[in-house]
Design an enzyme around this catalytic site. Structure first.
Site, PDB file in Angstrom:
ATOM      1  N   LYS A 117       6.373  -1.614   1.963  1.00  0.00           N
ATOM      2  CA  LYS A 117       5.175  -1.091   2.643  1.00  0.00           C
ATOM      3  C   LYS A 117       4.061  -2.132   2.469  1.00  0.00           C
ATOM      4  O   LYS A 117       3.177  -1.997   1.622  1.00  0.00           O
ATOM      5  CB  LYS A 117       4.806   0.287   2.059  1.00  0.00           C
ATOM      6  N   GLU A 156      12.559   2.762  13.757  1.00  0.00           N
ATOM      7  CA  GLU A 156      11.550   3.769  13.384  1.00  0.00           C
ATOM      8  C   GLU A 156      10.403   3.675  14.372  1.00  0.00           C
ATOM      9  O   GLU A 156      10.523   3.024  15.411  1.00  0.00           O
ATOM     10  CB  GLU A 156      11.069   3.514  11.948  1.00  0.00           C
ATOM     11  N   TYR A 178       0.833  -1.200   0.000  1.00  0.00           N
ATOM     12  CA  TYR A 178       0.000   0.000   0.000  1.00  0.00           C
ATOM     13  C   TYR A 178       0.867   1.250   0.000  1.00  0.00           C
ATOM     14  O   TYR A 178       2.079   1.178   0.162  1.00  0.00           O
ATOM     15  CB  TYR A 178      -0.970  -0.013   1.189  1.00  0.00           C
ATOM     16  N   LEU A 196      10.983   1.640   6.989  1.00  0.00           N
ATOM     17  CA  LEU A 196      10.342   2.139   5.773  1.00  0.00           C
ATOM     18  C   LEU A 196      11.057   3.422   5.344  1.00  0.00           C
ATOM     19  O   LEU A 196      11.244   4.318   6.180  1.00  0.00           O
ATOM     20  CB  LEU A 196       8.854   2.433   6.038  1.00  0.00           C
TER      21      LEU A 196
END
Ligand code: PDD
Length: 296
Positions: free
Chosen positions: A146, A190, A31, A214
């Site tokens: 993702k 992250e 996505y 990401l």
């Protein structure tokens, strides 16, 4: 609300996907989330390049050409009643009898796109910052994709909600077993749905874009803004001790833009209020956004 599904524009409540969709069964899909300001997509090329990277990572051909994607975005953006929005794009490997390997011959991928209003956070977020917790990063080793299979991210984010915090900062154990307590060894990757920057000695520290995080589009924008404004940056592995000793912590994402983390695991970060780096970068980010939109 009208959405796009497999070539059709439909009211949300009429959009249906088979229970045998591999996205539903296996989380077999990818996505993107693209912010839209003043009805214009922000950094669409970078987002579509990242989408291609994700598709390549799961060995799925891009089902649409750039012109087709653009036409879908324009129609959905025009139909959404807010000036600022975010586009959500979702592609799965399609509908096939339940079996782990890729279907042979390949089936048509499922493509879903919607535009939603993008609200600004309450003023308190800018005045006081937000609280975060830390947790071991127990996700897989392809966090650069993702992927729609977000169960680890969902569980990690809920830990923050349960602790009255708004993000979970992820610490990858050196051993990668995932069972090292977050505060003993390991390094920053992250957030559960954001990238994290550390500020120490007026230097912006960012973890390197590798397979453990990401590659955020907002992350890139922040580094560009820093470079253009003489802010010292270091891109390197950040040990957990440096996270707790930070003068400031920042989180970034397409939907949250840039926010200051002022408490971590209940302890103050710096002076427990948004610090000078946040106060410098936040207005620069807002100006950058407006300039990009004006230039179009
Ligand atoms: N998430 N890391 C993770 C795990 C994310 O899910 C996101 C964004 C980011 C920030 O990337 P970007 O700056 O390109 O938005 C980093 C989106 C917003 C989401 O899942 O809704």
């Amino acid at each position: 609300m009208t959405i796009y599904l497999n070539g059709q524009y439909l009211p949300l409540e009429e959009a249906k996907v088979s229970v045998l969709d591999r996205g539903f069964i296996f989380g077999d899909g990818v996505y993107e989330v693209i912010p839209v300001y003043s009805r214009r997509a922000f950094r669409p090329v970078a987002h579509m390049q990242r989408l291609q990277h994700s598709l390549d990572g799961i060995r799925l051909a891009n089902p649409l050409g750039m012109d087709e994607w653009t036409a879908i975005f324009e129609r959905l953006i025009a139909g959404c009643d807010s000036e600022d929005q975010y586009l959500y794009l979702h592609i799965t490997r399609g509908v096939a009898p339940r079996d782990h390997p890729f279907p042979v011959p390949p089936v048509t991928p499922t493509v879903f796109v919607m535009a939603n209003p993008l609200g600004q956070p309450p003023a308190s977020v800018f005045e006081r910052g937000v609280a975060a917790i830390t947790a071991p990063d127990y996700r897989w080793l392809r966090c650069d994709i993702k992927a729609i299979s977000l169960l680890p991210n969902v569980l990690l984010r809920q830990m923050a909600v349960d602790a009255d915090a708004s993000e979970t900062v992820l610490i990858r154990a050196e051993s990668l077993t995932g069972d090292t307590p977050a505060t003993e060894g390991g390094f920053l990757t992250e957030g559960s749905a954001s990238n994290i920057f550390v500020v120490n000695n007026e230097t912006l520290l960012a973890p390197p874009k590798d397979h453990l995080m990401l590659p955020g589009i907002t992350y890139d924008v922040i580094l560009e803004i820093a470079a253009a404004n003489g802010i010292r940056c270091e891109i390197r592995k950040i040990p957990v001790a440096e996270v707790f000793a930070a003068d400031e912590l920042l989180l970034t994402s397409s939907t949250r833009e840039v926010q200051a983390i002022t408490h971590l695991d209940g302890k103050p970060i710096g002076s427990a209020v948004p610090g000078p780096m946040f106060k410098k970068i936040h207005p620069l980010y807002q100006a950058f956004k407006r300039n990009v939109m004006r230039a179009k």
